[in-house]
Structure formats: C-alpha cells, structure tokens
Design a protein around this motif. Structure first.
Motif, PDB file in Angstrom:
ATOM      1  N   SER A 205       0.840  -1.196   0.000  1.00  0.00           N
ATOM      2  CA  SER A 205       0.000   0.000   0.000  1.00  0.00           C
ATOM      3  C   SER A 205       0.882   1.255   0.000  1.00  0.00           C
ATOM      4  O   SER A 205       2.094   1.192   0.249  1.00  0.00           O
ATOM      5  CB  SER A 205      -0.904   0.008   1.236  1.00  0.00           C
ATOM      6  OG  SER A 205      -0.122   0.147   2.424  1.00  0.00           O
ATOM      7  N   ALA A 206       0.250   2.408  -0.241  1.00  0.00           N
ATOM      8  CA  ALA A 206       0.994   3.679  -0.237  1.00  0.00           C
ATOM      9  C   ALA A 206       1.612   3.924   1.128  1.00  0.00           C
ATOM     10  O   ALA A 206       2.761   4.395   1.247  1.00  0.00           O
ATOM     11  CB  ALA A 206       0.062   4.822  -0.620  1.00  0.00           C
ATOM     12  N   ALA A 207       0.885   3.587   2.204  1.00  0.00           N
ATOM     13  CA  ALA A 207       1.408   3.795   3.565  1.00  0.00           C
ATOM     14  C   ALA A 207       2.608   2.899   3.818  1.00  0.00           C
ATOM     15  O   ALA A 207       3.602   3.325   4.447  1.00  0.00           O
ATOM     16  CB  ALA A 207       0.308   3.527   4.587  1.00  0.00           C
ATOM     17  N   GLU A 208       2.538   1.647   3.345  1.00  0.00           N
ATOM     18  CA  GLU A 208       3.651   0.719   3.534  1.00  0.00           C
ATOM     19  C   GLU A 208       4.882   1.173   2.757  1.00  0.00           C
ATOM     20  O   GLU A 208       6.019   1.077   3.254  1.00  0.00           O
ATOM     21  CB  GLU A 208       3.230  -0.695   3.098  1.00  0.00           C
ATOM     22  CG  GLU A 208       2.215  -1.337   4.038  1.00  0.00           C
ATOM     23  CD  GLU A 208       1.625  -2.616   3.480  1.00  0.00           C
ATOM     24  OE1 GLU A 208       1.246  -3.490   4.276  1.00  0.00           O
ATOM     25  OE2 GLU A 208       1.538  -2.735   2.223  1.00  0.00           O
ATOM     26  N   LEU A 209       4.666   1.667   1.547  1.00  0.00           N
ATOM     27  CA  LEU A 209       5.796   2.173   0.755  1.00  0.00           C
ATOM     28  C   LEU A 209       6.443   3.373   1.423  1.00  0.00           C
ATOM     29  O   LEU A 209       7.674   3.508   1.439  1.00  0.00           O
ATOM     30  CB  LEU A 209       5.317   2.532  -0.655  1.00  0.00           C
ATOM     31  CG  LEU A 209       4.910   1.360  -1.552  1.00  0.00           C
ATOM     32  CD1 LEU A 209       4.294   1.871  -2.849  1.00  0.00           C
ATOM     33  CD2 LEU A 209       6.134   0.485  -1.856  1.00  0.00           C
ATOM     34  N   ALA A 210       5.620   4.244   2.001  1.00  0.00           N
ATOM     35  CA  ALA A 210       6.153   5.425   2.680  1.00  0.00           C
ATOM     36  C   ALA A 210       6.945   5.033   3.916  1.00  0.00           C
ATOM     37  O   ALA A 210       8.023   5.582   4.187  1.00  0.00           O
ATOM     38  CB  ALA A 210       5.005   6.375   3.054  1.00  0.00           C
ATOM     39  N   ALA A 211       6.431   4.050   4.669  1.00  0.00           N
ATOM     40  CA  ALA A 211       7.137   3.584   5.868  1.00  0.00           C
ATOM     41  C   ALA A 211       8.460   2.942   5.502  1.00  0.00           C
ATOM     42  O   ALA A 211       9.479   3.136   6.191  1.00  0.00           O
ATOM     43  CB  ALA A 211       6.245   2.594   6.624  1.00  0.00           C
ATOM     44  N   HIS A 212       8.469   2.193   4.397  1.00  0.00           N
ATOM     45  CA  HIS A 212       9.702   1.556   3.950  1.00  0.00           C
ATOM     46  C   HIS A 212      10.737   2.597   3.538  1.00  0.00           C
ATOM     47  O   HIS A 212      11.928   2.503   3.887  1.00  0.00           O
ATOM     48  CB  HIS A 212       9.395   0.626   2.773  1.00  0.00           C
ATOM     49  CG  HIS A 212      10.606  -0.064   2.217  1.00  0.00           C
ATOM     50  ND1 HIS A 212      11.334  -0.984   2.921  1.00  0.00           N
ATOM     51  CD2 HIS A 212      11.228   0.057   1.005  1.00  0.00           C
ATOM     52  CE1 HIS A 212      12.340  -1.426   2.200  1.00  0.00           C
ATOM     53  NE2 HIS A 212      12.295  -0.808   1.018  1.00  0.00           N
ATOM     54  N   SER A 213      10.280   3.619   2.824  1.00  0.00           N
ATOM     55  CA  SER A 213      11.187   4.689   2.388  1.00  0.00           C
ATOM     56  C   SER A 213      11.774   5.430   3.586  1.00  0.00           C
ATOM     57  O   SER A 213      12.974   5.746   3.613  1.00  0.00           O
ATOM     58  CB  SER A 213      10.439   5.658   1.475  1.00  0.00           C
ATOM     59  OG  SER A 213      11.281   6.714   1.059  1.00  0.00           O
ATOM     60  N   ALA A 214      10.921   5.665   4.587  1.00  0.00           N
ATOM     61  CA  ALA A 214      11.394   6.363   5.788  1.00  0.00           C
ATOM     62  C   ALA A 214      12.432   5.521   6.521  1.00  0.00           C
ATOM     63  O   ALA A 214      13.423   6.048   7.051  1.00  0.00           O
ATOM     64  CB  ALA A 214      10.211   6.678   6.704  1.00  0.00           C
ATOM     65  N   PHE A 215      12.217   4.215   6.553  1.00  0.00           N
ATOM     66  CA  PHE A 215      13.181   3.340   7.209  1.00  0.00           C
ATOM     67  C   PHE A 215      14.521   3.358   6.483  1.00  0.00           C
ATOM     68  O   PHE A 215      15.590   3.410   7.098  1.00  0.00           O
ATOM     69  CB  PHE A 215      12.626   1.916   7.254  1.00  0.00           C
ATOM     70  CG  PHE A 215      13.635   0.893   7.692  1.00  0.00           C
ATOM     71  CD1 PHE A 215      14.006   0.798   9.023  1.00  0.00           C
ATOM     72  CD2 PHE A 215      14.221   0.037   6.768  1.00  0.00           C
ATOM     73  CE1 PHE A 215      14.954  -0.144   9.439  1.00  0.00           C
ATOM     74  CE2 PHE A 215      15.167  -0.895   7.170  1.00  0.00           C
ATOM     75  CZ  PHE A 215      15.538  -0.994   8.509  1.00  0.00           C
ATOM     76  N   LEU A 216      14.502   3.332   5.152  1.00  0.00           N
ATOM     77  CA  LEU A 216      15.744   3.358   4.372  1.00  0.00           C
ATOM     78  C   LEU A 216      16.527   4.633   4.626  1.00  0.00           C
ATOM     79  O   LEU A 216      17.762   4.622   4.633  1.00  0.00           O
ATOM     80  CB  LEU A 216      15.430   3.197   2.884  1.00  0.00           C
ATOM     81  CG  LEU A 216      14.855   1.847   2.435  1.00  0.00           C
ATOM     82  CD1 LEU A 216      14.604   1.851   0.927  1.00  0.00           C
ATOM     83  CD2 LEU A 216      15.812   0.701   2.794  1.00  0.00           C
ATOM     84  N   ASP A 217      15.803   5.734   4.857  1.00  0.00           N
ATOM     85  CA  ASP A 217      16.474   7.007   5.095  1.00  0.00           C
ATOM     86  C   ASP A 217      17.256   7.007   6.400  1.00  0.00           C
ATOM     87  O   ASP A 217      18.163   7.838   6.601  1.00  0.00           O
ATOM     88  CB  ASP A 217      15.448   8.142   5.111  1.00  0.00           C
ATOM     89  CG  ASP A 217      14.893   8.425   3.718  1.00  0.00           C
ATOM     90  OD1 ASP A 217      15.538   8.021   2.735  1.00  0.00           O
ATOM     91  OD2 ASP A 217      13.803   9.014   3.642  1.00  0.00           O
ATOM     92  N   THR A 218      16.933   6.095   7.292  1.00  0.00           N
ATOM     93  CA  THR A 218      17.648   6.057   8.581  1.00  0.00           C
ATOM     94  C   THR A 218      18.954   5.278   8.493  1.00  0.00           C
ATOM     95  O   THR A 218      19.751   5.289   9.448  1.00  0.00           O
ATOM     96  CB  THR A 218      16.754   5.398   9.663  1.00  0.00           C
ATOM     97  OG1 THR A 218      16.547   4.015   9.335  1.00  0.00           O
ATOM     98  CG2 THR A 218      15.413   6.108   9.777  1.00  0.00           C
ATOM     99  N   ILE A 219      19.185   4.583   7.388  1.00  0.00           N
ATOM    100  CA  ILE A 219      20.390   3.764   7.241  1.00  0.00           C
ATOM    101  C   ILE A 219      21.523   4.628   6.686  1.00  0.00           C
ATOM    102  O   ILE A 219      21.390   5.242   5.611  1.00  0.00           O
ATOM    103  CB  ILE A 219      20.129   2.566   6.326  1.00  0.00           C
ATOM    104  CG1 ILE A 219      19.000   1.695   6.912  1.00  0.00           C
ATOM    105  CG2 ILE A 219      21.402   1.735   6.133  1.00  0.00           C
ATOM    106  CD1 ILE A 219      18.604   0.536   6.030  1.00  0.00           C
TER     107      ILE A 219
END
Length: 226
Positions: A205-219
C-alpha cells in the motif's frame, strides 16, 4: 470392483502440438488385487521421435517402425478397458493422449468420471511430500531397481502396488474393498469439484511504501548507494 491401472509413453508432452502415444500398458485389478490380465502395445506414431523423449523411454523410430498404428489396436484396447475405473499417475496427461488418439479414430473420449489420479490421492494422503512414482515407491518400500527407464507396462505394475498402498495397503484383502472404494470416490469427487481461489494481491500500500522509504532514510551509508 474392477479397475485398470495404466500408463502411457509418448513422443512429447502435448497431443495438441502433434505429439503421439507410442506405448500403453494396462493392468487389471479386482478389489485391488492384480488378476494377471494385461494389455500392452507399442504404436507407430507416424512422426519423428524427439531425442529428449527417446532418452526417457528408449523407444526409437527404428524400434517402432514395424509396430501397428493406434487405430489398429483401438477396439482391442477399449474392450480390455470396458467400463472400469482407470487409474493413472498424473492421470490428466495420460487421458489427454488417450482421448486424442481416440479422436483421430473417430471415437468418443473416455468419460472423466472414470479417472482416478494417484497424484491427487497421494497429495491428500501425504501433503507436502514428493509425489513422483519413484518417491512413492521409496515411501512404500516398493522395489524399482529394475526400472532403468520409463516403460508403460513396468510403470503400471509399479503404480498398481503404489495404488494398493495409497488406498489402504494389504488390509484390502480383509474385506475392506467397499469402504476403500467409497474413500477413493470421495477424494476423486472432492478434487473434481474443487473451487480454486484467485490469487490474493500482494502489492504494498501507499502507507507501507512510505514507511519503507522512511526506514531506508535512517540507514547510514547503505551498500546499494555506493
């Protein structure tokens, strides 16, 4: 209860593309006991034999060159089959070739209500296990050391032993044939009438994609960015 255990060898995988049956082996069983009556025949396919198919069953065009055409043995085969149930491993494959050969003779196809597929029986009996004829022979301790290549009659003989084990083993001889026949009928009818569910969507979903993108930004310094 009369049943015919059978197997076929062919020039390939699909009769719709011109592949033909080149061998059939049938074994008669009464109440799950072989009677000794068999039907076995080779057929000239009126076409070439692909190398891949010959490697499986070892039947060359040279060997088949003097064999009868299917239509020459069709009446004898149908007489042997009678109205018995027809048991095969991955039965849809064998039925497709049998029906195709009968159609070329101007004869009706075999009614699918007579079909018993031991792959389906094995799937119910042993879910998640390997379902090949070799695997089932190993599971039930059936000697297949003499099976160096596929052969219709040999495979039918092995399948007959597997079928007995799948449907209750040697205790069939203790008068349980009617109960086992009812079990087989039930399994076959269940498989035939099964309604397959459509595949579920697995898109994020759009929310899941956004959460995944936010997680990648923390790496920090990710390997895929180098």
């Amino acid at each position: 209860m009369r049943e015919i255990i059978f197997d076929t060898e062919t020039t390939g995988l699909d009769p719709r593309s011109g592949d033909r049956m080149v061998e059939i082996g049938c074994i008669e069983m009464i109440n799950r006991v072989p009677t000794g009556a068999v039907f076995h025949a080779y057929f000239h396919p009126d076409r070439d034999m692909p190398a891949g198919a010959e490697a499986v069953h070892g039947l060359s065009i040279g060997f088949l060159s003097d064999k009868p055409r299917f239509h020459e043995k069709a009446a004898e085969l149908l007489e042997f089959l009678g109205d018995a149930k027809l048991v095969a491993h991955n039965a849809g494959f064998d039925f497709a070739f049998l029906d195709a050969e009968l159609a070329m003779c101007g004869l009706d196809p075999v009614c699918r209500s007579r079909m018993v597929d031991t792959v389906q029986l094995a799937r119910v009996r042993h879910p998640g296990a390997k379902l090949s004829l070799d695997a089932l022979c190993t599971r039930y301790g059936i000697d297949r050391s003499h099976r160096t290549r596929h052969g219709a009659l040999l495979d039918a003989e092995l399948l007959a032993q597997v079928y007995v084990e799948l449907t209750g083993g040697r205790q069939i001889g203790l008068g349980l044939a009617d109960e086992v026949e009812a079990l087989v009928d039930s399994v076959v009818e269940t498989v035939r009438n099964r309604v397959f569910r459509p595949a579920r969507p697995h898109s994020a979903s759009a929310a899941e994609l956004a959460a995944h993108s936010a997680f990648l930004d923390t790496i920090k310094e990710p390997l895929w960015a180098t």
